[in-house]
Scaffold this active site. Structure first.
Site, PDB file in Angstrom:
ATOM      1  N   HIS A  62       1.060  -1.413  -0.082  1.00  0.00           N
ATOM      2  CA  HIS A  62       0.031  -0.287  -0.148  1.00  0.00           C
ATOM      3  C   HIS A  62       0.849   1.472  -0.357  1.00  0.00           C
ATOM      4  O   HIS A  62       0.475   2.349  -0.249  1.00  0.00           O
ATOM      5  CB  HIS A  62      -1.045  -0.297   0.821  1.00  0.00           C
ATOM      6  N   GLU A  65       2.226   2.249  -3.495  1.00  0.00           N
ATOM      7  CA  GLU A  65       1.482   2.201  -4.777  1.00  0.00           C
ATOM      8  C   GLU A  65       0.982   3.174  -4.557  1.00  0.00           C
ATOM      9  O   GLU A  65       1.235   4.236  -5.152  1.00  0.00           O
ATOM     10  CB  GLU A  65      -0.240   1.460  -4.149  1.00  0.00           C
ATOM     11  N   HIS A  66       1.127   4.490  -3.262  1.00  0.00           N
ATOM     12  CA  HIS A  66       1.455   5.362  -2.713  1.00  0.00           C
ATOM     13  C   HIS A  66       3.327   6.537  -3.424  1.00  0.00           C
ATOM     14  O   HIS A  66       2.779   7.616  -3.915  1.00  0.00           O
ATOM     15  CB  HIS A  66       1.353   6.052  -1.582  1.00  0.00           C
ATOM     16  N   GLU A 138       4.532   9.155   2.810  1.00  0.00           N
ATOM     17  CA  GLU A 138       3.535   8.359   2.469  1.00  0.00           C
ATOM     18  C   GLU A 138       3.306   7.047   3.703  1.00  0.00           C
ATOM     19  O   GLU A 138       2.379   6.975   3.464  1.00  0.00           O
ATOM     20  CB  GLU A 138       4.444   7.918   1.174  1.00  0.00           C
ATOM     21  N   GLU A 160      -3.976   6.920   6.883  1.00  0.00           N
ATOM     22  CA  GLU A 160      -5.445   6.585   6.601  1.00  0.00           C
ATOM     23  C   GLU A 160      -5.561   5.007   7.799  1.00  0.00           C
ATOM     24  O   GLU A 160      -6.866   4.935   6.835  1.00  0.00           O
ATOM     25  CB  GLU A 160      -4.948   6.014   4.673  1.00  0.00           C
TER      26      GLU A 160
END
Length: 969
Positions: A62, A65-66, A138, A160
């Site tokens: 994840h 991906e950012h 990130e 998040e």
């Protein structure tokens, strides 16, 4: 024919169901696989996907991906992804982390723009910069502002996922999946567990990219009307820079359990006195991978038969049991190599968990014995077939649905083309259904399947505080282990990261990002054909568009005839029309009839400010779609629904009210920014006030009272529902919207006209909607580890009249200042502003935000970014981005509805063209005008925060009287 020398053509097949030529290639040098669909879809799609199975819950896939979208070799700027958002005509632009893969899809209707997007994404995934500072920004890092301050965690993904795990439903989903797959990658939290994310090191992060982001581990996909050879040339330019490399990315199969297992856990939530129903329970099964397309369709249809609509027997048994407030679980899913089936309930007394489990199993047993009624099977088959043939993916590009269907098998070594064809499999499944196929599948997949888990969750009011204390304890321990030199280095690292985040990209590097020019943009608005007239005595909107033989029909009724005290009933009233039955049939039979004869009948509400008015466009719609042979039956059903719904069905209505309440509470955290936005604007205009009554915190409070009133004053509740029907469903203030091609319209027109004659002809006057609404600043407390912070005002009331050019300035503000201040530096998952030119409402919003006062301060400083000179490149990109938003892709049914809705809100083609001209002609002066308005919001705007008690209390302590506090959950 050869398409490109670097690729070997493996398959070349025509897929009639997708109206596509499917070409499957392998890159000779690296082994990368490419599925290329050539069709007439102008909404072109590209996606590149890697198998990325994590072996822990640090969220490495994840975070990566950012991070890969934060600068690359060819485009060495901080945020090329944001530059594309700002200055592209894209119809889709995002990246997605799944439990076993990471996908990077883009879409655009403009060929030049499309290939620009493809190139930036390919460079991003194969040659990202992914510096340690990007990882820290990130992913996670220690933040220390001075040597005497407390050490804290910061990071976009870290916050998040804190937001994700603040949702009880998300906790249930995570625990359920992990419980079924404890020995393989699906037993990890691919998004990242906030408790584990700080265990991830930069070197592990780098190794993950080196291992998995390689052409040999690639599945690339194209769909659309561009040329197949050009696609391969673009890919080879990147693939050929690598050598073939074996990539061990296989998703191992989870060994089967010999007996079911049980997990008991808690979530951070509140408990109301005297109300023990704060628990959840879910039964989960692991299934074997489907052998072929027929079995995959069978899984989907069985899931629909069991729980896919309110009348489905398992869903009906659960919701009518009185054991809980609503269902959990998604039925039988298709996203994992070994699929997962889940059924459960929320809003239960945890002591009743075993009763719910027993009910699920006994209901499945009963269905397996007695079977599904022929009407159920026919309705499910028709619903599935209609959906497959229509293939209406809404705002989601159609090509992306093909991509993800293909990946379901392709990712694990299967055939990527077979999932795109359904005719043979659907025919085979229909034949099987008649032979008790689904009944035997219930036994095989579920009842005789020992690989099952039961997950029971209970609310724990102290858990949030314990988790916060544990995090503080860990951080205190880390801080204690740092000597003065290390503390000063941490402060220096914090300052360095912030300085980097505030550094402006070199204009020369920004100029490397490919973009369109203003000359590439169409100057004229896109018009939709519309004939405005009457049918009988009812206003008619007709749109002659190619709809593949489907009639799309909307009946609209003006809500202004209703007394304002009736408005909060509307969401449940609409559900009651379709889910209580009629005097001639119960709601199960009605649901099956809809499924057998139509592509679906739905209700919804339209709500907006009107052009040049303080009033609102407020409408209730009943919509349906059907093929020609079923037009008449669809109209009969819609007539029964409108005039004969069983609004006296107390038991059914009570359950719907409980489901509605539970559903709203479940959305509170995932949709927190929308909740804040609705509340923030509710004191500004009539339309916004109504939106709050129909879908905001006020609506939740209404629902809680309504659940009790159903028992204490059912006569009063029923009377309100009947008043709505008797007042609303009349031809006097009705509109009809029809979208279908001309030949079918002539066939349908007389049937619709005949139908109208059966509706009452009353013409009620507009009710008194005088509302003493006024804005106020509020803190809405929920059990969450993050906040949603809003600030706004009505610019027109503050004396500002802006033009369409304001949207360009807002696009720039969102993709520069707010992205940097709220997301990058603040660590929130998102920060943005919204402006409605029709109403004048403006709002700042943040999403999954660890801050509160800092975010408000960022909003108050936003005008500086708009006062500063803007370069020609930034201006052009922002204009392009807004035109991309305005010209978003729509299917024919959506085009017809949008055209009608613009008319009802007073948005003429002349106004649309004027706004487009204003957008295309935006100058620095327009930025300064918005800056002045934003300055006024800083002085006069009001604040709404949805978040944790500690954060809201602390904010009020630091700025006394900032927020009126209300506990929402």
């Amino acid at each position: 024919m050869p398409y490109h020398d670097a690729f070997e053509l493996l398959r070349d097949e025509h897929i009639a169901e997708a109206n596509s030529q499917a070409l499957l290639f392998r890159h000779k040098k690296t082994g990368a696989e490419v599925l290329s669909l050539v069709n007439d879809d102008e909404n072109k799609v590209f996606g590149i996907t890697f198998k990325t199975p994590p072996d822990d819950s640090t969220g490495v896939a994840h975070i990566l991906e950012h991070s890969v979208l934060c600068g690359s070799r060819k485009y060495p700027v901080k945020k090329p992804f944001v530059e594309l958002i700002k200055g592209s005509l894209n119809t889709f632009l995002n990246a997605m982390t799944f439990p076993d893969k990471t996908a990077y899809p883009v879409a655009s209707q403009n060929l030049k723009d499309f290939y620009n997007l493809v190139d930036v994404y390919l460079d991003a995934v194969f040659f990202p910069l992914i510096t340690e500072d990007t990882f820290r920004q990130e992913g996670w890092h220690y933040e220390l502002e001075d040597v005497e301050a407390a050490l804290v965690y910061k990071g976009v993904v870290f916050n998040e996922m804190k937001g994700v795990f603040s949702s009880p439903d998300a906790v249930m989903r995570d625990l359920s999946q992990r419980s079924l797959y404890p020995d393989v990658t699906y037993g990890k939290s691919s998004g990242g567990d906030p408790k584990a994310i700080p265990d991830l090191t930069y070197s592990q992060f780098k190794r993950f990219h080196e291992k998995f982001y390689h052409p040999s581990n690639t599945r690339a996909f194209f769909s659309g009307d561009d040329e197949a050879g050009e696609r391969l040339a673009i890919l080879d330019a990147y693939f050929s820079q690598f050598e073939a490399a074996p990539v061990d990315a296989e998703v191992e199969l989870q060994p089967r359990f010999n007996a079911p297992r049980k997990i008991v856990a808690t979530y951070a939530g509140t408990k109301e006195k005297g109300k023990p129903r704060h628990g959840m329970v879910q039964l989960n099964w692991m299934l074997d991978p489907p052998a072929d397309r027929t079995e995959a369709l069978s899984h989907g249809m069985l899931s629909y038969l069991l729980v896919g609509n309110p009348a489905a027997p398992l869903r009906k048994a659960l919701t009518e049991s009185g054991l809980g407030e609503g269902m959990t679980g998604g039925g039988i899913g298709s996203g994992l190599r070994q699929p997962m089936a889940s059924f459960g309930m929320k809003g239960i007394d945890a002591a009743d968990a075993e009763k719910v489990e027993a009910l699920i199993l006994s209901t499945l047993e009963e269905i397996a014995k007695t079977g599904f009624a022929p009407e159920q099977l026919e309705a499910a088959a028709n619903t599935f077939e209609f959906s497959l043939r229509e293939n209406n993916t809404g705002s989601f590009p159609r090509g992306m649905s093909y991509m993800f269907n293909a990946l379901g098998t392709w990712l694990h070594g299967g055939d990527p083309i077979a999932p795109l064809a359904f005719e043979g499999s659907l025919t085979a499944l229909k034949e099987k259904a008649a032979a008790k196929h689904f009944e035997s599948e219930i036994r095989r997949l579920l009842l005789d399947n020992t690989h099952r888990t039961s997950v029971v969750l209970s609310a724990d009011p102290e858990q949030g505080a314990r988790e916060a204390a544990r995090e503080a304890e860990i951080l205190a321990g880390v801080r204690k282990g740092l000597d003065e030199g290390a503390l000063r280095q941490t402060v220096a690292d914090t300052e360095k990261l912030k300085a980097l985040q505030e550094t402006v990209d070199d204009p020369a590097d920004l100029a490397k990002i490919p973009t369109l020019t203003l000359a590439d943009l169409p100057r004229e608005i896109r018009k939709v054909p519309m004939d405005l007239g009457t049918l009988g005595d009812v206003r008619l909107f007709y749109h002659d568009l190619p709809t593949l033989g489907i009639l799309y029909l909307d009946f609209g009724f003006d809500l202004h005839v209703l007394d304002k005290d009736l408005l909060p009933y509307l969401p449940l009233f609409g559900r009651a029309l379709l889910q209580t039955g009629t005097s001639k049939e119960d709601f199960v039979s009605l649901t099956q009839r809809i499924g057998r004869s139509t592509g679906g009948i739905a209700q919804h509400r339209g709500l907006s400010a009107r052009q040049g008015s303080d009033g609102s466009a407020a409408w209730f719609f009943l919509s349906g779609k059907a093929v020609p042979d079923k037009f008449g039956e669809m109209l009969d059903i819609m007539g029964d629904v409108l005039l004969d719904a069983r609004l006296d069905n107390k038991a059914r209505f009570r359950q719907m009210a409980l489901e509605e309440k539970a559903g709203f509470e479940a959305r509170m955290v995932p949709a927190g920014n929308s909740i804040v936005d609705t509340r923030l604007k509710s004191g500004l205009t009539e339309a916004s006030w109504i939106a709050e009554q129909l879908g905001g915190v006020s609506y939740l409070q209404f629902l809680r009272g309504l659940v009790e009133r159903v028992d204490s004053d059912w006569a009063g509740v029923e009377a309100a529902l009947v008043r709505i029907r008797d007042t609303l469903f009349n031809r006097g203030r009705m509109v009809i919207n029809v979208t279908v091609d001309g030949s079918l319209w002539e066939r349908a027109r007389p049937e619709i006209e005949k139908f109208l004659g059966h509706l009452p002809n009353g013409d009620f006057p507009a009710a008194d909607w005088s509302i003493d609404y006024r804005p106020r600043s509020e803190g809405l407390i929920i059990p969450a580890q993050v906040n949603y912070v809003g600030k706004g005002a009505n610019l027109r009331q503050l004396g500002f009249e802006l033009t369409g050019a304001a949207n360009v300035a807002i696009k720039f503000l969102n993709t520069t200042y707010l992205w940097d201040k709220v997301r990058v530096q603040g660590g929130a998952y998102g920060g943005s502003s919204r402006f409605d030119l029709t109403s004048g409402n403006f709002s700042f919003l943040s999403y999954r935000d660890p801050n509160l006062l800092k975010t408000i301060d960022a909003y108050d400083g936003a005008s500086k970014a708009l006062h500063a000179p803007i370069g020609d490149n930034d201006l052009t990109r922002s204009i392009i981005g807004v035109i991309g938003d305005v010209d978003g892709y729509e299917f024919p049914d959506a085009k017809g509805y949008s055209s009608m809705w613009r008319y009802l809100t007073g948005t003429t083609d002349a106004i649309r063209q004027q706004r487009r001209d204003e957008i295309l002609g935006t100058t620095q002066a327009d930025f300064k005008r918005l800056a002045e308005a934003v300055d006024a919001i800083a002085r006069h705007g009001h604040v709404v925060v949805l978040g944790g008690e500690t954060a809201i209390t602390s904010a009020n302590d630091k700025r006394p009287g900032l927020l009126d506090v209300t506990r929402v959950m």
